[in-house]
Design an enzyme around this catalytic site. Structure first.
Site, mmCIF file in Angstrom:
data_model
loop_
_atom_site.group_PDB
_atom_site.id
_atom_site.type_symbol
_atom_site.label_atom_id
_atom_site.label_comp_id
_atom_site.label_asym_id
_atom_site.label_seq_id
_atom_site.Cartn_x
_atom_site.Cartn_y
_atom_site.Cartn_z
ATOM 1 N N HIS A 370 -20.529 0.735 -13.529
ATOM 2 C CA HIS A 370 -21.132 1.006 -14.846
ATOM 3 C C HIS A 370 -22.029 -0.115 -15.349
ATOM 4 O O HIS A 370 -22.470 -0.053 -16.492
ATOM 5 C CB HIS A 370 -20.051 1.249 -15.900
ATOM 6 C CG HIS A 370 -19.230 2.462 -15.670
ATOM 7 N ND1 HIS A 370 -19.507 3.680 -16.256
ATOM 8 C CD2 HIS A 370 -18.136 2.661 -14.905
ATOM 9 C CE1 HIS A 370 -18.612 4.568 -15.870
ATOM 10 N NE2 HIS A 370 -17.770 3.975 -15.049
ATOM 11 N N LYS A 561 -24.355 2.177 -31.382
ATOM 12 C CA LYS A 561 -23.798 1.753 -30.105
ATOM 13 C C LYS A 561 -23.248 0.361 -30.303
ATOM 14 O O LYS A 561 -23.473 -0.247 -31.374
ATOM 15 C CB LYS A 561 -24.886 1.732 -29.019
ATOM 16 C CG LYS A 561 -26.172 0.988 -29.459
ATOM 17 C CD LYS A 561 -27.252 1.050 -28.409
ATOM 18 C CE LYS A 561 -28.058 2.320 -28.406
ATOM 19 N NZ LYS A 561 -28.016 3.071 -27.156
ATOM 20 N N ARG A 562 -22.521 -0.185 -29.313
ATOM 21 C CA ARG A 562 -22.042 -1.546 -29.453
ATOM 22 C C ARG A 562 -23.220 -2.487 -29.727
ATOM 23 O O ARG A 562 -24.354 -2.235 -29.305
ATOM 24 C CB ARG A 562 -21.298 -1.973 -28.177
ATOM 25 C CG ARG A 562 -19.971 -1.262 -27.994
ATOM 26 C CD ARG A 562 -18.980 -1.640 -29.083
ATOM 27 N NE ARG A 562 -18.535 -2.998 -28.937
ATOM 28 C CZ ARG A 562 -17.336 -3.376 -28.515
ATOM 29 N NH1 ARG A 562 -16.424 -2.465 -28.207
ATOM 30 N NH2 ARG A 562 -17.008 -4.651 -28.425
ATOM 31 N N LYS A 567 -29.079 -4.443 -25.800
ATOM 32 C CA LYS A 567 -29.376 -3.150 -26.416
ATOM 33 C C LYS A 567 -30.484 -3.286 -27.469
ATOM 34 O O LYS A 567 -31.023 -2.312 -27.950
ATOM 35 C CB LYS A 567 -28.113 -2.561 -27.038
ATOM 36 C CG LYS A 567 -27.045 -2.223 -25.976
ATOM 37 C CD LYS A 567 -25.795 -1.652 -26.604
ATOM 38 C CE LYS A 567 -24.643 -1.490 -25.629
ATOM 39 N NZ LYS A 567 -24.720 -0.258 -24.828
ATOM 40 N N THR A 669 -24.935 7.140 -23.099
ATOM 41 C CA THR A 669 -24.473 8.518 -23.277
ATOM 42 C C THR A 669 -24.737 8.951 -24.717
ATOM 43 O O THR A 669 -24.883 10.149 -24.989
ATOM 44 C CB THR A 669 -22.963 8.654 -22.954
ATOM 45 O OG1 THR A 669 -22.282 7.542 -23.543
ATOM 46 C CG2 THR A 669 -22.727 8.658 -21.458
ATOM 47 N N LYS A 673 -26.067 12.548 -26.568
ATOM 48 C CA LYS A 673 -25.437 13.204 -27.720
ATOM 49 C C LYS A 673 -26.453 13.426 -28.841
ATOM 50 O O LYS A 673 -26.482 14.484 -29.476
ATOM 51 C CB LYS A 673 -24.258 12.369 -28.228
ATOM 52 C CG LYS A 673 -23.125 12.277 -27.201
ATOM 53 C CD LYS A 673 -22.118 11.189 -27.532
ATOM 54 C CE LYS A 673 -21.284 10.847 -26.300
ATOM 55 N NZ LYS A 673 -20.576 9.561 -26.415
HETATM 56 C C1 F58 Z 1 -21.101 1.571 -20.252
HETATM 57 N N1 F58 Z 1 -20.230 0.468 -19.969
HETATM 58 C C2 F58 Z 1 -22.546 1.273 -19.927
HETATM 59 N N2 F58 Z 1 -18.392 -0.812 -20.389
HETATM 60 O O1 F58 Z 1 -22.965 0.115 -20.621
HETATM 61 C C3 F58 Z 1 -23.382 2.478 -20.349
HETATM 62 O O2 F58 Z 1 -24.722 2.279 -20.016
HETATM 63 C C4 F58 Z 1 -22.847 3.728 -19.671
HETATM 64 O O3 F58 Z 1 -23.480 4.855 -20.177
HETATM 65 C C5 F58 Z 1 -21.366 3.864 -19.914
HETATM 66 O O4 F58 Z 1 -20.681 2.701 -19.502
HETATM 67 C C6 F58 Z 1 -20.776 5.033 -19.166
HETATM 68 O O5 F58 Z 1 -21.165 4.989 -17.828
HETATM 69 C C7 F58 Z 1 -19.193 0.213 -20.783
HETATM 70 O O6 F58 Z 1 -18.964 0.891 -21.773
HETATM 71 C C8 F58 Z 1 -17.331 -1.291 -21.052
HETATM 72 O O7 F58 Z 1 -17.078 -0.950 -22.193
HETATM 73 C C9 F58 Z 1 -16.451 -2.272 -20.304
HETATM 74 C C10 F58 Z 1 -15.082 -2.361 -20.921
HETATM 75 C C11 F58 Z 1 -14.223 -3.401 -20.238
HETATM 76 C C12 F58 Z 1 -14.861 -4.745 -20.133
HETATM 77 C C13 F58 Z 1 -16.241 -4.684 -19.566
HETATM 78 C C14 F58 Z 1 -17.127 -3.620 -20.200
#
Ligand code: F58
Length: 829
Positions: A370, A561-562, A567, A669, A673
């Site tokens: 990811h 988003k975060r 970003k 994602t 949405k």
């Molecule tokens: C996200 N990763 C990607 N990681 O940033 C985003 O582009 C993608 O659409 C999504 O995954 C789904 O594939 C993400 O959300 C985390 O939250 C991890 C959690 C644990 C620690 C490292 C990051």
């Protein structure tokens, strides 16, 4: 515990629950009296919520039993989704929706003087994830059930999920998420199942009963994992899968030795330490925590999950069938310790030799990546692994040894390649590279959008892709249209159903039927009215909860988003300040009145992200104080972005900000949405934006900025952000205004670190893309003034986003990765 096989005439079909209003009302009353143990006059809203949730859960369990029985008897290959995070969102509304009983439930509540919406609203969501990755897992669970694929999701039952965000004096403040405090009616604790998970200790080679050498691991410490199951009901189908979340409990109430010598505190200490494993979710979204407790969490849940798979398997067949019966998906590397753990279980606990164990292991796993961001790629230091998981480290060494021998044969003398491929990073502090481990053990490795999958093959896993090109594939992410359109945007859903008929929620490509209506003035008017009503609803909610007034006639422009530098919320803010300056200068021609919404959490230790939130709130306050500016602009930071709040926001947005530095956002994602709810996108060629633009048509997408290759090029040639500022007067003015303290009169130096960071480093090329972004926003303003054009584009966006349903993603996984089959079940009453 022994299964009682005599009791075979107990049949779930003897129970008829019914799904009409009268039946639901009856169940509700029963639950209120006999489970919640309350009666009118003392029952609270929470009690009513619990009673209804229980009534709904019964109907789900009815289906679940049918599913589980069939799976057990017919032995289908089951998807085992391993994810450290699941962001399931509130359950009541979604379960009613998927069961198709929202109408009768509403009636039932009305007949009792209760309001269904208030009960749905009352539910606090389980925030057991950080962001996209966790929400993706939840969307996949919905699609797997809806498409009738047997699947079990395994994860961690964090007692405290992602923190609740408050905004106090413009700053983020974190509050513990006590989501379990009023009870969780959806989960079923399975008391008969517990698995023991060891940590530390030492290994030795012993000779087993058959005279073969075996490794025996004697852990220094053991905890029990106990499962809590949450059923996941498919939409419009009987199939009901479940999410099995593991909680850690101490095996002994007290350490008796310590207790007996009077060391009461030491005795209790051990219990606390064990149970801490599943206490809290690490709130990082794009960097690794690198903490021992995090490693314990990761190992704990995969060990429980695999022991549980083996327990299920051995009920009906033998251990050698493992890979036939399970397709295990690693959701990023957080569960990658499952690889050495399965090897250990097969060899040390079930007596298999290395080759057999490896054949099973390497035919069971698949890995989804990811992120390409180096700080998010997990590595674990060897000394930590040696101390906490000595047996697993031995296995990793052995996997590595055999793997590198294979590489040596293919590329003799290529030591550089060998050290890049090695599971162990030997530079600096020696670590295990979890992505390499996951890749070596997997049948398939995928990225989450076409661009991301390509970059994965070309950068982070390049040597692996050269070695095993057939192992790499792409599965573009998707989102469930049930929750994110059907449930959360009922107005648009009804209009869509009127236009294209039923059935689109499980066959989202049918939305293409909307295309022909984009040219129909009457339909456009109704489409616009839906968006308008949704905007008014959001405005009312913002007023009630955040206390701000926004004008629903303005363009709703949202970035939710975060908060992270890559970003580029800062880019958005620079544009806002640029607009503000133009307004102050009186240069307002062509500016569309806008409401700029920000929402998202910052990792608590990520100071810069927190300062970015402060800048957003400060700009918002300053603009709101200015009598002229506030007529054309308002900037609102919406606190506590979670699934529940997201569902209120998506339906009401006109313009979706997807402006990450190209090459950095794996997929995104939220972009899907928003588009699914009729927002147009302003975005870079990053992640799934590329595919969204292809799908909706370039004339319906606001594109700007450097491409991924362009970004690399600029960086290679030497990027000088100061030079950009010097050549763009307006940009210099914007930065100067922020740096001058204009937005922080009480603390003029407050935002200097942000401005300095951009002018001196700007690792995410915010300034390089500023001019292109501002120009592109000019185009959005212009487009907004053309109501017909905007509405047409909005309709065409929805008509063409069918491929971003998570149903399509799941079908891709099934075809390319899992090779499982759907199971159709007889209906239940
Ligand atoms: C996200 N990763 C990607 N990681 O940033 C985003 O582009 C993608 O659409 C999504 O995954 C789904 O594939 C993400 O959300 C985390 O939250 C991890 C959690 C644990 C620690 C490292 C990051």
């Amino acid at each position: 515990m022994l299964v009682n096989r005599q009791a075979k005439d107990i049949n779930a079909d003897d129970v008829v629950l019914g799904s009409d209003a009268a039946a639901i009302r009856r169940s509700f009353v029963e639950k209120l009296f006999f489970e919640v143990a309350k009666f009118p006059g003392v029952a609270t809203r929470n009690d009513h919520y619990l009673a209804l949730a229980r009534a709904v859960r019964d109907r789900i369990l009815h289906r679940w039993i049918r599913s589980a029985r069939t799976y057990l008897e017919e032995q289908h290959r089951t998807v085992i989704y391993l994810s450290a995070e699941y962001l399931m969102g509130p359950q009541l509304g979604n379960n009613l929706f998927n069961l198709g009983i929202e109408g009768p439930a509403r009636k039932a509540m009305e007949s009792l003087g209760l309001n269904l919406d208030e009960l749905i609203e009352h539910e606090e969501e389980p925030g057991l994830g950080n962001g996209g990755l966790g929400r993706l897992a939840a969307c996949f669970m919905d699609s797997l059930a809806t498409l009738d694929f047997p699947a079990i999701g395994h994860g961690i039952r964090y007692e405290f999920g992602i923190f609740d965000q408050e905004i106090v004096d413009g700053w983020q403040r974190e509050r513990t998420d006590r989501w379990l405090r009023f009870g969780n009616p959806w989960e079923v604790r399975r008391f008969e199942i517990e698995h023991s998970v060891g940590f530390g200790g030492r290994t030795e080679t012993v000779v087993d009963a058959a005279g073969r050498p075996r490794v025996k691991w004697t852990p220094a410490r053991v905890v029990w994992g106990v499962p809590y199951d949450t059923p996941v009901v498919g939409y419009g189908t009987v199939t009901t899968n479940f999410l099995r979340l593991w909680a850690a409990v101490a095996p002994e109430e007290f350490d008796l030795d310590a207790f007996q010598v009077g060391e009461y505190w030491r005795a209790v200490d051990e219990k606390i330490r064990s149970e801490n494993i599943t206490k809290v979710l690490y709130p990082n979204d794009a960097s690794t925590a690198g903490k021992e407790l995090r490693l314990e969490q990761e190992y704990f849940f995969v060990s429980c999950a695999l022991q549980d798979c083996i327990r299920l398997l051995l009920q009906r067949t033998t251990i050698d069938k493992f890979a036939e019966k399970f397709a295990i998906q690693l959701n990023d590397t957080h569960p990658a310790l499952a690889v050495p753990e399965l090897m250990r279980l097969l060899m040390d606990e079930h007596g298999l030799g290395w080759e057999d164990a490896w054949r099973i292991t390497s035919h069971s796993f698949n890995y989804t990546n990811h992120t390409l961001l180096p700080e998010a790629l997990e590595t674990w230091p060897l000394p930590l692994l040696a101390r906490l998981l000595p047996r697993h480290l031995e296995i990793v060494y052995e996997i590595n040894h055999r793997f590198l021998n294979e590489v040596r044969q293919r590329f003799p003398g290529d030591d550089a390649r060998l050290s890049r491929l090695s599971l162990v990073d030997e530079q600096g502090e020696k670590c295990v590279r979890m992505a390499n481990l996951a890749t070596v053990a997997s049948q398939k490795v995928n990225g989450v959008a076409a661009l991301h999958s390509r970059l994965l093959r070309e950068t982070v896993l390049r040597d692996f892709a050269e070695l095993w090109p057939e192992r790499f594939t792409n599965v573009t992410n998707g989102v469930t249209p049930r929750r994110f359109l059907g449930q959360s945007n009922p107005r648009l859903s009804s209009l869509v159903t009127e236009a294209v008929g039923d059935g689109w929620l499980t066959d989202l490509d049918r939305l293409t039927g909307l295309e022909r209506l984009a040219a129909d003035a009457g339909f456009r008017e109704r489409w616009r009215a839906v968006k308008q009503a949704n905007k008014e609803r959001l405005a009312a909610w913002l007023h009630d909860t955040v206390g701000v007034r926004v004008d629903p006639q303005t363009l709703f422009d949202a970035q939710c988003k975060r908060i992270h530098e890559y970003k580029r919320q800062q880019l958005n803010l620079l544009h806002v300040v640029w607009l503000y300056q133009r307004i102050l200068r009186g240069d307002v021609a062509g500016i569309a009145p806008r409401t700029v919404l920000f929402a998202g959490k910052a990792a608590p230790a990520y100071q810069k992200a927190k300062l970015i939130i402060r800048l957003a709130t400060a700009v918002g306050e300053t603009v709101a104080r200015h009598p002229v500016a506030r007529e054309l602009l308002s900037v609102v930071f919406v606190p506590d972005f979670n699934v529940k709040n997201a569902q209120r926001i998506y339906p009401a947005v006109d313009l979706s900000e997807q402006i990450s530095t190209a090459g950095k956002e794996a997929s995104g994602t939220g972009n899907m949405k928003f588009a699914m709810n009729g927002a147009l996108t302003i975005g870079t060629l990053d992640g799934a934006n590329v595919e969204i633009r292809e799908a909706v048509g370039e004339e319906n997408f606001f594109l700007f900025g450097l491409t991924a290759a362009g970004v690399e090029d600029v960086l290679r040639r030497g990027y000088h952000p100061r030079g950009v500022v010097e050549s763009d007067r307006e940009l210099a003015d914007v930065l100067w205004l922020i740096e001058s303290g204009h937005f922080a009169p009480g603390d003029p130096g407050l935002f200097r670190p942000l401005v300095r960071g951009l002018v001196e480093h700007d690792p995410f090329l915010v300034l390089a893309d500023f001019r292109a972004y501002v120009e592109c926003q000019g185009r959005t303003s212009k487009a907004w003034s053309d109501v017909v054009g905007w509405t047409t584009s909005s309709i065409l966006n929805v008509a063409r986003v069918g491929r971003f349903s998570s149903d399509r993603s799941i079908r891709d996984y099934v075809r390319e990765v899992w090779h499982t089959r759907p199971v159709t079940l007889a209906p239940v009453t």
